[in-house]
Design a protein around this motif. Structure first.
Motif, short mmCIF file in Angstrom:
data_model
loop_
_atom_site.label_atom_id
_atom_site.label_comp_id
_atom_site.label_asym_id
_atom_site.label_seq_id
_atom_site.Cartn_x
_atom_site.Cartn_y
_atom_site.Cartn_z
N MET A 64 0.83 -1.21 0.00
CA MET A 64 0.00 0.00 0.00
C MET A 64 0.86 1.26 0.00
SD MET A 64 -3.37 -1.06 2.17
CE MET A 64 -2.55 -1.79 3.57
N LEU A 65 1.74 1.32 -1.02
CA LEU A 65 2.64 2.45 -1.21
C LEU A 65 2.36 3.05 -2.58
CD1 LEU A 65 6.26 2.98 -0.42
CD2 LEU A 65 5.64 2.99 -2.83
N LEU A 66 2.26 4.36 -2.63
CA LEU A 66 2.06 5.08 -3.89
C LEU A 66 3.02 6.25 -3.91
CD1 LEU A 66 0.40 5.56 -6.50
CD2 LEU A 66 -1.16 6.97 -5.12
N ARG A 67 3.88 6.30 -4.94
CA ARG A 67 4.84 7.40 -5.09
C ARG A 67 4.49 8.16 -6.36
NH1 ARG A 67 9.41 4.82 -4.21
NH2 ARG A 67 9.38 5.43 -2.04
N LEU A 68 4.26 9.46 -6.20
CA LEU A 68 3.81 10.30 -7.31
C LEU A 68 4.79 11.44 -7.56
CD1 LEU A 68 0.09 10.74 -6.22
CD2 LEU A 68 0.98 9.12 -7.91
N LYS A 69 4.98 11.76 -8.84
CA LYS A 69 5.69 12.98 -9.22
C LYS A 69 4.61 14.05 -9.40
CE LYS A 69 8.81 15.00 -12.58
NZ LYS A 69 9.56 14.76 -13.83
N VAL A 70 4.60 15.01 -8.50
CA VAL A 70 3.56 16.04 -8.52
C VAL A 70 4.13 17.34 -9.05
CG1 VAL A 70 2.24 14.98 -6.65
CG2 VAL A 70 3.99 16.64 -6.10
N ARG A 71 3.30 18.03 -9.86
CA ARG A 71 3.76 19.29 -10.44
C ARG A 71 2.61 20.29 -10.46
NH1 ARG A 71 6.23 16.94 -15.87
NH2 ARG A 71 4.02 16.99 -16.24
N ALA A 72 2.98 21.51 -10.19
CA ALA A 72 2.12 22.67 -10.42
C ALA A 72 3.09 23.78 -10.81
CB ALA A 72 1.31 23.03 -9.19
N ARG A 73 3.57 23.67 -12.03
CA ARG A 73 4.62 24.57 -12.49
C ARG A 73 4.11 26.01 -12.52
NH1 ARG A 73 6.10 20.74 -17.46
NH2 ARG A 73 3.90 20.53 -17.34
N PRO A 74 4.96 26.96 -12.34
CA PRO A 74 6.41 26.85 -12.22
C PRO A 74 6.88 26.68 -10.77
CG PRO A 74 5.83 29.16 -12.34
CD PRO A 74 4.54 28.37 -12.42
N LEU A 75 5.96 26.65 -9.80
CA LEU A 75 6.37 26.70 -8.40
C LEU A 75 6.63 25.34 -7.76
CD1 LEU A 75 3.81 29.40 -7.24
CD2 LEU A 75 6.20 29.73 -7.93
N ILE A 76 5.87 24.33 -8.13
CA ILE A 76 5.95 23.07 -7.38
C ILE A 76 6.35 21.93 -8.30
CG2 ILE A 76 4.64 21.36 -6.06
CD1 ILE A 76 2.81 23.70 -5.20
N SER A 77 7.36 21.21 -7.89
CA SER A 77 7.76 19.95 -8.51
C SER A 77 8.34 19.11 -7.39
CB SER A 77 8.79 20.18 -9.62
OG SER A 77 9.11 18.95 -10.22
N ALA A 78 7.66 18.01 -7.09
CA ALA A 78 8.08 17.23 -5.93
C ALA A 78 7.72 15.76 -6.13
CB ALA A 78 7.40 17.76 -4.67
N VAL A 79 8.26 14.93 -5.26
CA VAL A 79 7.88 13.52 -5.20
C VAL A 79 7.13 13.33 -3.89
CG1 VAL A 79 8.71 11.16 -5.05
CG2 VAL A 79 9.83 12.78 -6.60
N ALA A 80 5.89 12.86 -4.01
CA ALA A 80 5.04 12.61 -2.84
C ALA A 80 4.90 11.11 -2.67
CB ALA A 80 3.68 13.25 -3.02
N THR A 81 5.22 10.61 -1.49
CA THR A 81 5.11 9.18 -1.20
C THR A 81 4.05 8.98 -0.12
OG1 THR A 81 7.45 8.87 -1.71
CG2 THR A 81 6.35 7.12 -0.45
#
Length: 142
Positions: A64-81
């Protein structure tokens, strides 16, 4: 329970209900939630709206692990686990978010970390309510 919580995380249509800043889901790839698949969204606060996407980097259904590359450019670029730990009656959901670009991320972390922490805590509380509503709704139908 844990499985119901993980099912909510795997359903992009629920994100505007619980993820602070998420406004709408524009489209979901047919391959969702396989690694590399994406959902396309609108995020923003107040009058600011950004169209972007979130990509599955890794999914482990048994853990039950989900790792996402999240973006809301130009401000946010992250990996959410996201991790869901628990049983059919009780669970805990954790969210770890790291800036995708270490150099830029390290420069803005002292400013962004407290804001990110507050946003993620609010989102997790809202997620708990969505899960409880879904679970209660499922139980009342059966």
């Amino acid at each position: 329970g844990a499985r119901e919580a993980f099912a909510v995380l795997l359903d992009p249509e629920t994100y505007p209900c619980w993820l602070v800043g998420a406004r709408a889901i524009r489209a979901v790839d047919a391959a969702w939630p396989r690694p590399g698949s994406m959902f396309h969204h609108v995020v923003g606060f107040g009058p600011v709206r950004v169209r972007d996407s979130t990509e599955v980097l890794d999914i482990d259904d048994s853990a039950m692990l989900l790792r996402l590359k999240v973006r809301a450019r130009p401000l946010i670029s992250a990996v959410a686990t996201f991790r869901v730990i628990g049983t059919s009656s009780r669970c805990v959901i954790t969210l770890q978010e790291e800036p995708a670009l270490r150099t830029i991320g390290n420069l803005v972390r002292p400013v962004m970390d407290p804001t990110t922490h507050v946003r993620n805590q609010r989102s997790l509380r809202r997620l708990a309510r969505v899960i409880e509503d879904r679970t209660t709704g499922l139980r009342s139908v059966t």
